[in-house]
Design a protein around this motif. Structure first.
Motif, PDB file in Angstrom:
ATOM      1  N   THR A  63       0.956  -1.142  -0.049  1.00  0.00           N
ATOM      2  CA  THR A  63       0.087   0.074  -0.086  1.00  0.00           C
ATOM      3  C   THR A  63       0.774   1.109   0.109  1.00  0.00           C
ATOM      4  O   THR A  63       1.935   1.099   0.064  1.00  0.00           O
ATOM      5  CB  THR A  63      -0.714  -0.051   1.171  1.00  0.00           C
ATOM      6  OG1 THR A  63       0.091   0.087   2.405  1.00  0.00           O
ATOM      7  CG2 THR A  63      -1.822  -1.062   1.341  1.00  0.00           C
ATOM      8  N   ILE A  64       0.425   2.325   0.052  1.00  0.00           N
ATOM      9  CA  ILE A  64       0.825   3.770  -0.076  1.00  0.00           C
ATOM     10  C   ILE A  64       1.577   3.942   1.263  1.00  0.00           C
ATOM     11  O   ILE A  64       2.673   4.458   1.394  1.00  0.00           O
ATOM     12  CB  ILE A  64      -0.120   4.732  -0.375  1.00  0.00           C
ATOM     13  CG1 ILE A  64       0.760   6.043  -0.881  1.00  0.00           C
ATOM     14  CG2 ILE A  64      -1.244   5.121   0.800  1.00  0.00           C
ATOM     15  CD1 ILE A  64      -0.080   7.094  -1.357  1.00  0.00           C
ATOM     16  N   LYS A  65       0.805   3.357   2.142  1.00  0.00           N
ATOM     17  CA  LYS A  65       1.695   3.625   3.538  1.00  0.00           C
ATOM     18  C   LYS A  65       2.761   2.527   3.791  1.00  0.00           C
ATOM     19  O   LYS A  65       3.932   3.088   4.205  1.00  0.00           O
ATOM     20  CB  LYS A  65       0.603   3.315   4.762  1.00  0.00           C
ATOM     21  CG  LYS A  65       1.013   3.464   6.224  1.00  0.00           C
ATOM     22  CD  LYS A  65       0.023   2.741   7.103  1.00  0.00           C
ATOM     23  CE  LYS A  65       0.591   3.465   8.676  1.00  0.00           C
ATOM     24  NZ  LYS A  65       1.691   2.923   8.830  1.00  0.00           N
TER      25      LYS A  65
ATOM     26  N   THR B 216       2.981   9.674   4.086  1.00  0.00           N
ATOM     27  CA  THR B 216       2.132   9.052   2.885  1.00  0.00           C
ATOM     28  C   THR B 216       1.692  10.265   2.000  1.00  0.00           C
ATOM     29  O   THR B 216       1.386  10.330   0.789  1.00  0.00           O
ATOM     30  CB  THR B 216       0.716   8.584   3.101  1.00  0.00           C
ATOM     31  OG1 THR B 216       0.112   9.618   4.196  1.00  0.00           O
ATOM     32  CG2 THR B 216       0.920   7.368   3.882  1.00  0.00           C
TER      33      THR B 216
ATOM     34  N   SER C 192       2.071  10.666  -2.286  1.00  0.00           N
ATOM     35  CA  SER C 192       1.242  11.040  -2.935  1.00  0.00           C
ATOM     36  C   SER C 192       1.867  12.335  -3.861  1.00  0.00           C
ATOM     37  O   SER C 192       1.497  12.239  -5.167  1.00  0.00           O
ATOM     38  CB  SER C 192       0.050  11.595  -2.331  1.00  0.00           C
ATOM     39  OG  SER C 192      -0.864  12.069  -3.121  1.00  0.00           O
TER      40      SER C 192
ATOM     41  N   TYR D   6       5.335  -2.147  -5.578  1.00  0.00           N
ATOM     42  CA  TYR D   6       4.199  -1.490  -5.687  1.00  0.00           C
ATOM     43  C   TYR D   6       3.616  -0.762  -6.860  1.00  0.00           C
ATOM     44  O   TYR D   6       4.312  -0.317  -7.663  1.00  0.00           O
ATOM     45  CB  TYR D   6       4.404  -0.056  -4.496  1.00  0.00           C
ATOM     46  CG  TYR D   6       3.108   0.665  -4.600  1.00  0.00           C
ATOM     47  CD1 TYR D   6       1.967   0.353  -3.730  1.00  0.00           C
ATOM     48  CD2 TYR D   6       3.341   1.916  -5.144  1.00  0.00           C
ATOM     49  CE1 TYR D   6       0.852   1.200  -3.605  1.00  0.00           C
ATOM     50  CE2 TYR D   6       2.002   2.990  -4.925  1.00  0.00           C
ATOM     51  CZ  TYR D   6       0.909   2.540  -4.305  1.00  0.00           C
ATOM     52  OH  TYR D   6      -0.148   3.392  -3.952  1.00  0.00           O
TER      53      TYR D   6
ATOM     54  N   PRO E 102       0.893   1.730  -8.011  1.00  0.00           N
ATOM     55  CA  PRO E 102      -0.093   2.656  -7.648  1.00  0.00           C
ATOM     56  C   PRO E 102      -1.447   2.602  -8.319  1.00  0.00           C
ATOM     57  O   PRO E 102      -1.844   2.316  -9.316  1.00  0.00           O
ATOM     58  CB  PRO E 102       0.596   3.965  -8.267  1.00  0.00           C
ATOM     59  CG  PRO E 102       1.915   3.439  -8.603  1.00  0.00           C
ATOM     60  CD  PRO E 102       1.831   2.268  -9.083  1.00  0.00           C
ATOM     61  N   ARG E 103      -2.407   2.941  -7.362  1.00  0.00           N
ATOM     62  CA  ARG E 103      -3.756   2.912  -7.612  1.00  0.00           C
ATOM     63  C   ARG E 103      -4.386   4.268  -7.421  1.00  0.00           C
ATOM     64  O   ARG E 103      -5.572   4.330  -7.442  1.00  0.00           O
ATOM     65  CB  ARG E 103      -4.624   1.849  -6.986  1.00  0.00           C
ATOM     66  CG  ARG E 103      -4.137   0.325  -7.239  1.00  0.00           C
ATOM     67  CD  ARG E 103      -4.677  -0.583  -6.087  1.00  0.00           C
ATOM     68  NE  ARG E 103      -4.484  -1.775  -6.209  1.00  0.00           N
ATOM     69  CZ  ARG E 103      -3.623  -2.537  -6.002  1.00  0.00           C
ATOM     70  NH1 ARG E 103      -2.434  -1.840  -5.451  1.00  0.00           N
ATOM     71  NH2 ARG E 103      -3.532  -3.728  -6.321  1.00  0.00           N
ATOM     72  N   GLY E 104      -3.516   5.251  -7.445  1.00  0.00           N
ATOM     73  CA  GLY E 104      -3.873   6.437  -6.763  1.00  0.00           C
ATOM     74  C   GLY E 104      -4.368   7.582  -8.156  1.00  0.00           C
ATOM     75  O   GLY E 104      -4.558   6.908  -9.305  1.00  0.00           O
TER      76      GLY E 104
ATOM     77  N   LYS F 136     -10.630   3.656   1.690  1.00  0.00           N
ATOM     78  CA  LYS F 136      -9.454   4.183   2.009  1.00  0.00           C
ATOM     79  C   LYS F 136      -8.250   3.442   1.885  1.00  0.00           C
ATOM     80  O   LYS F 136      -7.236   3.631   1.278  1.00  0.00           O
ATOM     81  CB  LYS F 136      -9.583   4.824   3.484  1.00  0.00           C
ATOM     82  CG  LYS F 136      -8.267   5.753   3.559  1.00  0.00           C
ATOM     83  CD  LYS F 136      -8.234   6.349   5.159  1.00  0.00           C
ATOM     84  CE  LYS F 136      -6.918   7.261   5.380  1.00  0.00           C
ATOM     85  NZ  LYS F 136      -6.999   7.680   6.598  1.00  0.00           N
TER      86      LYS F 136
ATOM     87  N   SER G  64      -8.070   1.007   0.139  1.00  0.00           N
ATOM     88  CA  SER G  64      -7.956   0.628  -1.378  1.00  0.00           C
ATOM     89  C   SER G  64      -7.140   1.728  -2.064  1.00  0.00           C
ATOM     90  O   SER G  64      -6.972   1.400  -3.332  1.00  0.00           O
ATOM     91  CB  SER G  64      -9.492   0.228  -1.923  1.00  0.00           C
ATOM     92  OG  SER G  64     -10.009   1.437  -2.241  1.00  0.00           O
ATOM     93  N   GLU G  65      -7.067   2.886  -1.511  1.00  0.00           N
ATOM     94  CA  GLU G  65      -6.242   4.046  -2.192  1.00  0.00           C
ATOM     95  C   GLU G  65      -7.207   4.764  -3.321  1.00  0.00           C
ATOM     96  O   GLU G  65      -6.345   5.301  -4.081  1.00  0.00           O
ATOM     97  CB  GLU G  65      -4.835   3.636  -2.581  1.00  0.00           C
ATOM     98  CG  GLU G  65      -4.068   3.203  -1.608  1.00  0.00           C
ATOM     99  CD  GLU G  65      -2.683   2.372  -1.898  1.00  0.00           C
ATOM    100  OE1 GLU G  65      -2.320   2.862  -3.147  1.00  0.00           O
ATOM    101  OE2 GLU G  65      -2.235   1.606  -1.419  1.00  0.00           O
TER     102      GLU G  65
END
Length: 359
Positions: A23-25, A35, A39, A65, A67-69, A159, A161-162
């Motif tokens: 995850t992003i974390k 985080t 971002s 990782y 990214p799903r952001g 959240k 799930s990004e």
């Protein structure tokens, strides 16, 4: 601070979802940054040094990782320009609910102006995991409208799930998630103060289902006003929710209040829809409003204005809530929002014919 039960349940939901293990974390922890910094990196925004960028890039590579952001979701990038409007399963259709439909119109209008397509997603309380559109990453972001079945656990899972998310007329009590809400406590306080200024001392309240945080905030505003205005707090003036669904929401509650002695001189219902059901009960018992009992609601929906007598209410800025939510979601999708915001909109007290000084 340890994780809440909602956060643990959200993590459990996400384990079964179609997402990677990082995850992003995880990236932030591996790079030794926040985080927010990750971002900024993912969206190629200024604000972090080259050394920080290098550490984040190395962490992303080592973790594998994906990214799903926001960087992959901008409409201008050619990726998905769909956003999901999440609502719980309502007793009426969304467009028949005067409160939610007004908010949804604001979301839709602003979404179209910004170049997004809006997809309605009804939350099934019996479904395991995220709604399909979110679980399969088909949308650029989501606006979650209302509470009830849109629980803290579900919000926390989204959240995790990004997917960019903004909540309207609700908020998570376990995570910092962007939200747009009405000033429920102060709006109620204004109304109770107005009734007290008319001379009312026995002011009752009809409560709503406890699962709606906004309605609970209105109860808090009622209690605070009763204490601050020197009216005291009388449990016999607090009427719990009894009704389910429509069309007589508030009817049974008003009947229960009328079985007590003495009657309240004024009644505040935590929603206009509840107040309209209470008005039906008062009519059935032959009680004149406002000569014998004053009645007021909250939300400012059109049927309250058309009632006889027209309903005194606290009007929330429903359409504007939708517009603000969509503007904030667009900022998150495009990497312009790094710190979660709780956006509170003021209310307006609208005095009509259903309230008067006690006789």
């Amino acid at each position: 601070m340890g994780r809440t039960n909602h956060q643990k349940e959200a993590e459990s939901i996400m384990k079964d979802g179609p997402r990677g293990t990082s995850t992003i974390k995880d990236v932030a922890d591996a790079a030794g940054v926040s985080t927010a910094a990750v971002s900024l990196f993912l969206n190629d925004r200024p604000g972090i040094s080259q050394a920080t960028r290098d550490r984040i890039a190395a962490a992303i590579e080592s973790l594998g990782y994906v990214p799903r952001g926001s960087a992959s979701r901008r409409p201008s990038s050619g990726a998905s320009n769909f956003v999901s409007l999440l609502v719980e399963k309502l007793p009426l259709s969304l467009h028949s609910d005067h409160f939610y439909s007004a908010v949804a119109q604001g979301v839709q209008a602003e979404a179209e102006r910004l170049g997004y397509n809006l997809v309605l997603t009804v939350v099934d309380p019996n479904q395991q995991g995220l709604p399909r559109a979110l679980a399969e990453q088909h949308v650029a972001g989501a606006v979650a409208l209302g509470g009830g079945d849109i629980t803290d656990t579900l919000l926390d899972a989204i959240k995790l799930s990004e997917i960019p998310l903004v909540v309207v007329d609700n908020q998570s009590n376990s995570s910092q998630i962007d939200c747009v809400v009405t000033d429920n406590q102060y709006g109620t306080y204004q109304l109770i103060r107005y009734l007290a200024e008319l001379g009312h001392r026995r002011i009752a309240i009809i409560l709503g289902p406890e699962k709606y945080k906004s309605l609970n905030e209105r109860y808090i505003g009622y209690r605070q006003a009763m204490f601050d205005l020197g009216l005291g707090f009388d449990e016999s003036l607090v009427q719990p929710n009894l009704s389910q669904g429509i069309p007589r929401k508030g009817y049974l509650e008003m009947m229960s209040l009328l079985d007590r002695d003495p009657w309240p001189t004024a009644v505040f219902a935590v929603s206009d829809r509840t107040a309209l059901g209470a008005l039906e009960a008062l009519r059935e018992r032959g009680i004149e409003v406002p000569r014998q009992i004053s009645l007021a609601g909250f939300d400012g929906i059109e049927p309250g204005q058309l009632a006889n007598p027209a309903l005194t209410t606290v009007s929330s800025r429903k359409y504007e809530m939708g517009v603000v939510a969509m503007q904030r979601l667009d900022a998150l999708i495009n990497g312009r929002g790094t710190s979660p915001i709780r956006h509170v909109l003021y209310t307006d007290l609208i005095v009509r014919e259903s309230t008067a000084a006690p006789s």
